[in-house]
Scaffold this motif. Structure first.
Motif, short mmCIF file in Angstrom:
data_model
loop_
_atom_site.label_atom_id
_atom_site.label_comp_id
_atom_site.label_asym_id
_atom_site.label_seq_id
_atom_site.Cartn_x
_atom_site.Cartn_y
_atom_site.Cartn_z
N ALA A 112 0.84 -1.12 0.03
CA ALA A 112 -0.15 0.04 0.06
C ALA A 112 0.83 1.29 0.02
CB ALA A 112 -0.84 0.14 1.22
N ASP A 113 2.02 1.29 0.88
CA ASP A 113 2.94 2.22 0.86
C ASP A 113 3.89 2.46 -0.30
OD1 ASP A 113 1.78 2.77 3.41
OD2 ASP A 113 3.75 2.07 4.23
N GLY A 114 3.72 1.57 -1.14
CA GLY A 114 4.71 1.42 -2.75
C GLY A 114 5.87 1.53 -2.23
N THR A 115 6.44 0.96 -1.10
CA THR A 115 7.90 1.27 -0.52
C THR A 115 8.89 0.54 -1.54
OG1 THR A 115 6.94 0.78 1.65
CG2 THR A 115 9.38 0.45 1.33
N VAL A 116 8.47 -0.67 -2.41
CA VAL A 116 9.45 -1.04 -3.31
C VAL A 116 8.82 -1.03 -4.67
CG1 VAL A 116 10.93 -2.31 -1.65
CG2 VAL A 116 8.90 -3.38 -2.41
N GLY A 117 7.82 0.05 -4.88
CA GLY A 117 7.48 -0.13 -6.26
C GLY A 117 6.12 -0.71 -6.19
N THR A 118 5.76 -1.45 -7.49
CA THR A 118 4.54 -1.92 -7.73
C THR A 118 4.87 -3.45 -7.76
OG1 THR A 118 3.91 0.04 -9.04
CG2 THR A 118 2.74 -1.93 -9.30
N PRO A 119 3.87 -4.38 -7.28
CA PRO A 119 4.00 -5.80 -7.11
C PRO A 119 3.82 -6.10 -8.60
CG PRO A 119 2.22 -5.16 -6.25
CD PRO A 119 2.70 -4.11 -6.61
N TYR A 120 4.42 -7.31 -9.04
CA TYR A 120 4.10 -7.93 -10.39
C TYR A 120 4.30 -9.67 -10.17
CZ TYR A 120 9.27 -8.11 -11.25
OH TYR A 120 10.22 -8.48 -11.05
#
Ligand code: NAD
Length: 351
Positions: free
Chosen positions: A137-145
């Motif tokens: 939710a925080d986007g700490t390491v970008g977007t999951p794929y």
């Protein structure tokens, strides 16, 4: 206390519900329990509540507001419907039913009677899940794929009724349902394909190990894996994101997130890198200074949050968190897992 609750099925989980409510939920009082085995009476009375010898005794008791159902899976539908028709709010253990159609039948009665129906998907409050939810939710390491979610054990046994098909045994219903519920809660997009591989390594009638691949419409893919025959473990979560990777090793939440801090152009001295696997440029180790290691965030959550929500909903103070409509999606994925196994191929869907 505002609400009185009866437990149907006072085994491992039924007695846990009692203890959990008693020690955490001041708005709910557990007053009685019914179990089909008369010998359970001693445990129920020792725990300080009334033992009911028949189902009717629970359902006709006007003081009972809520019924929690914690019996083997094949009885969930008939008991949920009976309790709703008796005018009780119903909490049903997971898996809510044997298939999506059974849940739709329960939902129709819940709608008709106006009584609350919810499913005890308590693992939405697991700390490891909450950490993943927060980091994404925080986007700490970008977007999951790509998300790998797994629970691997090696005991090679399924306890009691879990080994029987008629009772809804097997690991897809038992553990798979939790991991799939978490993923559908996490990823806000329809499931568009399911490819399931179920194994019966030591069980004669149900799946004791399985791996499932899910593809979501928004481009995220996921693996869900449950094993009871795995002797070298793998992380509970491994999540590939555009700017880093998250790993949670175990239920104690050991792990880390590694974030890309500099995307400087990788260059190679002498135009090649020699590793123990021979010369390779692409797979040569990344220089340490281009990544940052982050500790996993602290989260607070525990399973009693589920009943806190139920009490708040009945008081009109909150919206229901675990909704039957969500469980219906989960059951449709489970139905598709069994279809994929039967047909021996991936199944396109829109769930
Ligand atoms: P269990 O075998 O320990 O207990 C089940 C109890 O139900 C037994 O005491 C049995 O006598 C009783 N029973 C069986 N049929 C009955 C009937 N028709 N009417 C009344 N009583 C009946 O099983 P368990 O491990 O407690 O599992 C019960 C349910 O809880 C299952 O649906 C299971 O999937 C679920 N469960 C959920 C979690 C979770 O984390 N949410 C964990 C464990 C079990």
């Amino acid at each position: 206390m505002a609400y009185k609750l009866a437990i149907i099925g006072y085994g491992g989980m039924g007695s846990w519900h009692h203890k959990n409510i008693q020690s955490h939920i001041k708005e709910i009082e557990v007053t009685c329990a019914y179990d089909i085995r008369p010998e359970v009476e001693a445990a129920v009375t020792a725990a300080g509540i009334r033992f009911c010898r028949t189902l009717d005794e629970v359902l006709t008791d006007p003081s009972v507001d809520i019924v929690t159902i914690a019996v083997p899976n094949n009885f969930h539908k008939e008991l949920s419907i009976a309790a709703l028709r008796a005018g009780k709010h119903v909490i049903c253990e997971k898996p809510v039913a044997m298939n999506a159609q059974e849940l739709e039948d329960i939902m129709a009665v819940s709608k008709e009677t106006g009584k609350l129906f919810s499913i005890h998907q308590n693992r939405r409050w697991d700390k490891d899940y909450k950490i993943i939810q927060k980091l994404l939710a925080d986007g700490t390491v970008g977007t999951p794929y790509y998300i790998e979610s797994r629970v691997l054990g090696s005991r090679r046994s399924l306890h009691g009724w879990r080994g029987y098909k008629v009772n809804g045994g097997g690991m897809v219903y038992d553990w798979g349902i939790h991991l799939i519920d978490q993923l559908l809660d996490l990823i806000d997009s329809p499931v568009v394909s399911v490819d399931a591989h179920l194994f019966s390594i030591f069980s004669e009638e149900v799946d004791d190990n399985f791996k499932t691949f899910l593809r979501f419409e928004n481009g995220i893919s996921a693996t869900v894996e449950i094993a009871t025959n795995c002797f070298i473990t793998q992380p509970r979560w491994h999540v590939s994101c555009t700017d880093g990777t998250i790993e949670i090793e175990d239920w104690d939440c050991n792990g880390k997130a590694v974030k890309l801090s500099s995307d400087e152009q990788m260059t190679w001295d002498n135009d090649i890198v020699y590793t123990s696997a021979g010369p390779t440029r692409t797979m040569a180790p990344r220089p340490k200074h281009t990544t940052e290691e982050l500790p996993l965030p602290e989260v607070t959550a525990d399973w009693s949050n589920y009943y806190e929500n139920i009490a708040a909903v009945l008081d009109g103070r909150a919206e229901l968190i675990v909704r039957p409509e969500q469980a219906l999606r989960v059951m449709k994925v489970i139905d598709t897992i069994f279809e994929s196994q039967r047909k021996g191929c991936g199944i396109a869907c829109r769930i």
